[in-house]
Every structure is written in C-alpha cells, then in structure tokens.
Design a protein around this motif. Structure first.
Motif, short mmCIF file in Angstrom:
data_model
loop_
_atom_site.label_atom_id
_atom_site.label_comp_id
_atom_site.label_asym_id
_atom_site.label_seq_id
_atom_site.Cartn_x
_atom_site.Cartn_y
_atom_site.Cartn_z
N ARG A 83 -3.03 9.84 8.84
CA ARG A 83 -2.71 8.46 8.51
C ARG A 83 -1.42 8.04 9.22
N LYS B 290 2.88 -2.85 8.80
CA LYS B 290 3.31 -2.47 7.46
C LYS B 290 3.47 -3.69 6.55
N PRO B 291 2.77 -3.71 5.42
CA PRO B 291 2.94 -4.81 4.47
C PRO B 291 4.14 -4.54 3.57
N GLU C 55 -3.83 0.90 8.58
CA GLU C 55 -4.07 -0.37 7.86
C GLU C 55 -4.21 -1.56 8.82
N GLN D 279 -8.00 0.79 7.16
CA GLN D 279 -7.56 0.74 5.76
C GLN D 279 -7.28 -0.71 5.38
N GLY E 28 -5.27 -2.55 2.53
CA GLY E 28 -4.25 -2.16 1.56
C GLY E 28 -4.42 -2.86 0.23
N ALA E 29 -3.69 -2.33 -0.76
CA ALA E 29 -3.79 -2.85 -2.12
C ALA E 29 -3.52 -4.35 -2.17
N ARG E 30 -2.55 -4.80 -1.38
CA ARG E 30 -2.18 -6.23 -1.42
C ARG E 30 -3.30 -7.12 -0.90
N LYS F 263 -8.36 0.13 -0.58
CA LYS F 263 -7.48 0.53 -1.68
C LYS F 263 -7.64 -0.42 -2.86
N ARG G 48 -4.81 4.00 -5.90
CA ARG G 48 -3.42 4.21 -5.45
C ARG G 48 -2.39 3.80 -6.51
N ASP H 218 -4.57 8.17 -3.68
CA ASP H 218 -3.29 8.14 -2.98
C ASP H 218 -2.18 8.33 -4.01
N HIS I 196 1.73 6.49 -3.08
CA HIS I 196 2.12 5.14 -3.49
C HIS I 196 2.03 4.96 -5.00
N GLU J 284 1.59 10.84 2.07
CA GLU J 284 2.55 10.54 3.13
C GLU J 284 3.44 11.75 3.41
#
Ligand code: PEP
Ligand code: MN
Length: 381
Positions: free
Chosen positions: A174, A179-180, A212, A230, A232-234, A255, A285, A317, A320, A346
């Motif tokens: 990964r 990056k968010p 991501e 990926q 992401g959660a957001r 996620k 996550r 995950d 996070h 990570e």
C-alpha cells in the motif's frame, strides 16, 4: 500498394521465416505440455501438504527457489529477472490451484430486505468472490497481510519500505499518493509522480500496488499504474468516484465510511458491481464513536455480520481504526479470529520521520511480527 512479384532473395527470406516460426511454435507447444505437467505435480503437492497438515504456502522457499532459477537462467544467457518473474507467476497460479475452491456457503440465507444490494448479497448457491491482485487471491481462504507507508514521501523512503515489505512476504504493497488529509495545511501527497515511485518500487520486487483515488478524473491514470484502487472512508458514498473507479476494470477496495451502516456500505459496493466490475473488496477501518483513546472504534462485529450478508471479501484496517501502533498486532489477531480475509496496515521504514499518520506507523520489525504470525494462515470458513 504491395508488389505482386517478390524478388528471389525476399522469397528465400520468407521461407526461412516460416521455418523459424514453425520451430518456435513447436517449442511453445512443448513448453505448454511441460507447464501442464508442472501444474499436475503442483496439485499433487497441494494434496500431500493437506494430508500432512502442512501450511500450503511457504513464501521463503518460493523466493529462494526463484532466486536459484534466476541464477540458473542467467548462466543459460536468459535475463535472470524475467526468469524470476515467470517462476513467481507460475508459483502463484499453482498456489491458487491448491486452495480450496470457494464453495457456495451451505447455510447461506438471503439477507432480509436486501434488494438494494442484490448483486453484493450472499445467496444460497452463490459462491464467495475471490479477487486476484498480483500474487494474492483475496477471499480464497487465506489471510493476506497488505502493508506499506501511509504516504509515498520520496523514492528513498518508498524503496526502503518496499524492501522491508517484500522481506516480510507482503504481496500487495500500500501507499498513498493522493492523501485525503483532515487539514488542508498538512502534506497532501506527491500525486501521480509519487504513484510512479510506488509502482516502480513494488513491481520491481514482485509486489502489486493498492493506492487511493480521490478524484474521478484521476481514476484512469491511477489504474494505469496500480493493481487495485482504494476508495477511502471519506468517499464511500461519492457516486461519481465509485463509478469512475469501477469502470477502470481494476479491483476496487472500498473502505467503510466512519459513520456508515453495513447496509449503506453494501449499497456503495453495489454501485461498483453494477458497473460490471466483480472485483470488489470491502475494508472495515473503524467507525466514529464517543471514544477518544483510539482514533476510531474497530468494528470487528461488522466482519462477522458481513460474512453473512455478502459474498465479497472483507479486509480490516487496524491502523486507521486504532491510530496507535501498539494496538495493531492484537487487532490483527482479532481480525483473523473473526474470519477477515486479511489486514491492511501502515508501516514506515523510520516511523519517527513519517510525514503522515506517524503515531500509527509500524516499524519494519513490527510488520514482520504480524506477517510471521498471520500471513497466509488459513481463514475460518
Ligand atoms: C488510507 O488508507 O490511507 C486512509 C486515508 O484510510 P481511510 O480512508 O480509512 O481513512
Ligand atoms: Mn494513513
């Protein structure tokens, strides 16, 4: 316009070419027969391992064998790295063939009121989905450990991380290029140039890449270099992003949103499946609760519930979720115990220097401890 009358020299050359092509076809067919024989022997080895209760996969032996074959190939005038890659590809397929086939789940029941996620739901007679990413087969019955830095920071950092990851047997690396971040003043990632560094570092060591995608406009460019995308959660419910990622045809790891219910998560997965992309992997996550000692609250019950609701593989995950590196090994054990298909964690070659999510970064030694204990251990049915 092509000339109708070939010169004698051109005619001779055509004859020689036809003869040479005949030779190469004979050699290729012979190679195919040898490969078929190899695959029969590999299947017998799988059976022998099962009967003697030995683990199916031995990453160390596989790598050593690849190294020796690479050396032998070089002595024969072949490029050693090509021989190694070819062998690892074959070994990966042989390993997949030794895994139990995903059986329709005997006691599967269609979840009630599940029409909104009718493609994602588990149903009697519907086999569990296996998603192949590089050498890995997510959902095939073994526990995969995916690892790598939160963010790609430099060529040096990502190459050191790749060396450590590969040495731990990691097969999917990964690394975030986009990056968010919560604050716009924090490091936002290196973007596509960062992804190129990650892809080079991972692919040259035989690992696949997951990264991501933040913007639908980037999906195709990211898919050109990454093996799995990926979301992401957001962005779990960002429909244009879901559609753009699914349409690349690459496997997608979705996620869970920090505030999403399991149904909302499965409906988001349904958008991916509806685009005709079957290679969807879910990743729990952590969700947002009132607890502040951990970054989020890892919902392991979601893994158990999801195994009854969907045929899709479910990863965890813990990085996070916990936000603290000392909690990650125990949470990986938990993920395995409840039947997850693997973890994504990570790791930074030098955690104290990480530009992103430093507190949760594992050291290479900590990743090794997790991989040694859990990587490719069989998952409960
Ligand atoms: C990540 O994996 O880099 C990440 C930002 O995770 P999440 O979307 O789960 O916050
Ligand atoms: Mn992170």
């Amino acid at each position: 316009m092509t000339s109708q009358t070939a010169t004698p020299a051109a005619g001779d050359a055509a004859l020689v070419l036809a003869a040479l092509r005949g030779n190469i076809s004979r050699i290729d067919n012979h190679l195919l027969e040898l490969l078929a024989e190899r695959s029969r022997v590999a299947a017998d080895i799988g059976l022998a391992k099962r009967l003697s209760d030995r683990p199916l996969h031995d990453a160390g032996r596989e790598r050593e064998h690849a190294r020796l074959l690479g050396e032998a190939g070089s002595r024969l005038g072949l490029p050693g790295h090509v021989v190694r890659r070819l062998y690892l590809l074959l070994a990966g397929h042989a390993f997949d063939a030794q895994l139990p086939l995903p059986e329709p789940v005997a006691d599967a029941a269609t979840p009630p009121d599940s029409d909104a996620f009718r493609l994602a739901r588990l149903e009697p007679g519907r086999p569990r989905t296996v998603v192949r990413v590089g050498e890995a087969a997510l959902g095939a019955g073994t526990f995969e450990v995916i690892g790598g830095p939160c963010a790609v920071e430099s060529a040096r950092q990502v190459q050191a991380a790749a060396d450590h990851a590969r040495a731990c047997g990691v097969r999917i690396m990964r690394g975030g290029a986009f990056k968010p971040r919560t604050s716009p003043y924090e490091f936002q990632g290196l973007g596509l140039p960062g992804l190129a560094l990650l892809a080079e570092a991972a692919h040259s060591r035989g690992m696949a890449v997951v990264t991501e995608v933040l913007d639908p406009a980037h999906a195709a460019d990211v898919a050109a270099q990454a093996d799995m995308l990926q979301i992401g959660a957001r962005n779990m419910q960002n429909v244009p992003l879901l559609r753009a990622c699914a349409r690349t045809g690459r496997p997608v790891m979705l996620k869970r949103g920090a505030g999403a219910t399991l149904r909302e998560w499965l409906c988001a997965a349904e958008y991916l499946l509806l685009e005709g992309n079957p290679d969807v992997v879910l990743c729990e996550r952590g969700i947002r609760t009132w607890e502040r000692e951990t970054r989020n609250t890892l919902d392991l019950s979601a893994v158990v519930a999801m195994r009854r609701m969907t045929h899709l593989p479910v990863m965890v995950d813990p990085s996070h979720a916990a936000g603290r590196n000392e909690l990650i090994l125990p949470l990986c054990r938990g993920a395995h115990a409840v039947g997850a298909d693997g973890v994504i964690v990570e790791m930074h070659p030098c955690p104290a220097e990480a530009l992103c999510d430093r507190r949760q970064a594992l050291s290479p030694a900590e990743l090794r401890a997790i991989a040694t204990e859990l990587h490719l251990k069989e998952v409960m049915p």
